[in-house]
Design an enzyme around this catalytic site. Sequence first.
Site, PDB file in Angstrom:
ATOM      1  N   ARG A 121      -9.464  -9.306   5.378  1.00 55.38           N
ATOM      2  CA  ARG A 121     -10.435  -8.270   5.092  1.00 55.38           C
ATOM      3  C   ARG A 121     -10.308  -7.791   3.647  1.00 55.38           C
ATOM      4  NH1 ARG A 121      -9.562  -2.846   6.336  1.00 55.38           N
ATOM      5  NH2 ARG A 121     -11.429  -1.548   6.298  1.00 55.38           N
ATOM      6  N   LYS A 186       2.111  -5.052  10.810  1.00 57.34           N
ATOM      7  CA  LYS A 186       0.973  -5.898  11.137  1.00 57.34           C
ATOM      8  C   LYS A 186       1.419  -7.187  11.808  1.00 57.34           C
ATOM      9  CE  LYS A 186      -3.291  -7.765   9.177  1.00 57.34           C
ATOM     10  NZ  LYS A 186      -4.191  -7.735   7.994  1.00 57.34           N
ATOM     11  N   ARG A 322      -4.989   5.021   6.531  1.00 57.47           N
ATOM     12  CA  ARG A 322      -3.551   5.226   6.411  1.00 57.47           C
ATOM     13  C   ARG A 322      -3.171   6.577   7.019  1.00 57.47           C
ATOM     14  NH1 ARG A 322      -4.034   0.740   5.358  1.00 57.47           N
ATOM     15  NH2 ARG A 322      -3.326  -0.466   3.578  1.00 57.47           N
TER      16      ARG A 322
END
Length: 326
Positions: A121, A186, A322
């Site tokens: 992305r 992640k 975030r």
Amino acid sequence: MKPLASKVLRRLANGEFHSGEALARSLAVSRASIWHAVRELEAAGLDIFKVHGRGYRLQRPLTLLDRGTIEAHLGTNAGRFALDMRDVVDSTNTRLLEQAAAGAASGTVVAAEWQRGGRGRLGRAWHAGVGEALTFSLLWHFARGAGALSGLSLAVGFALARALEAEGATAIGLKWPNDILWRGRKLAGILVELAGDALGPTAVVIGVGVNVRLSEATRAIIGQPAVDIETVCGEAPDRNRLLARMLAQLGLTLEDFARDGFAPLRAEWQRRHVFQDKRVTLTLPDGSRQAGRASGVAEDGTFLLETRTGMKRYHSGEITLRPSAR
């Protein structure tokens, strides 16, 4: 990787020693060609032991992607997918977009051992050495236009989370709009790209990258906290089985999404939402920021942010999220 390097890798995949002479003889090339192929594999991120008198050996065995094995794991679902397996591509999404433009059928899959230019992305690079990740793209056709497919990336994340949980992973979290996390790191990413007319039909290419067993060298260049399935589950899974599991779950979820949209998946998606009801800061494409409390997503997948001036909705997939400092 050049074709010779791919052939050498398939012989080394069992984790045993193979002499340069035996490799050269079996592949009908020179010893020097084998040496160059090994160097190419090392440049792709593989650790190869070289022992005089014994030859070359991978640091640990590597299960390579195999169409027949994947179809066997798919079982009755095998007929829904057309598998295009590649040793190396620039990007599975780029290759599948080209195939979609040429009329490829819904359910076409491009999977690769290694991507030279894997994309994430916001134009970010996707980093993974050979065999360290599962990288694939799935083509799916929808009768509706792009405007009616809001929430699609969230539905994909939902499907992948279910597949990972079936593989034995726990504490899988989802981050709006398209990341899969484990304890704040992640684990997988999604890149959805659309092509078609405004009113439909729409061809959607869904790119997926899942960290399976990352080397320390790869972790050093990723640029954000990352984790792999080996860490989450205690061992690295068979990537053929994992791909089959993910494709089967994606097929079911995408069929439901085509019929009912994202709304029926909303509650379960929010149950996995790592920032649900927490203070966050959104960074918008123009660089501005908006702080507030994450209130989850609406029935169409738009992000809901409770601010001092009221509830705000965000549709753009280019928003980064975030945790807020306070």
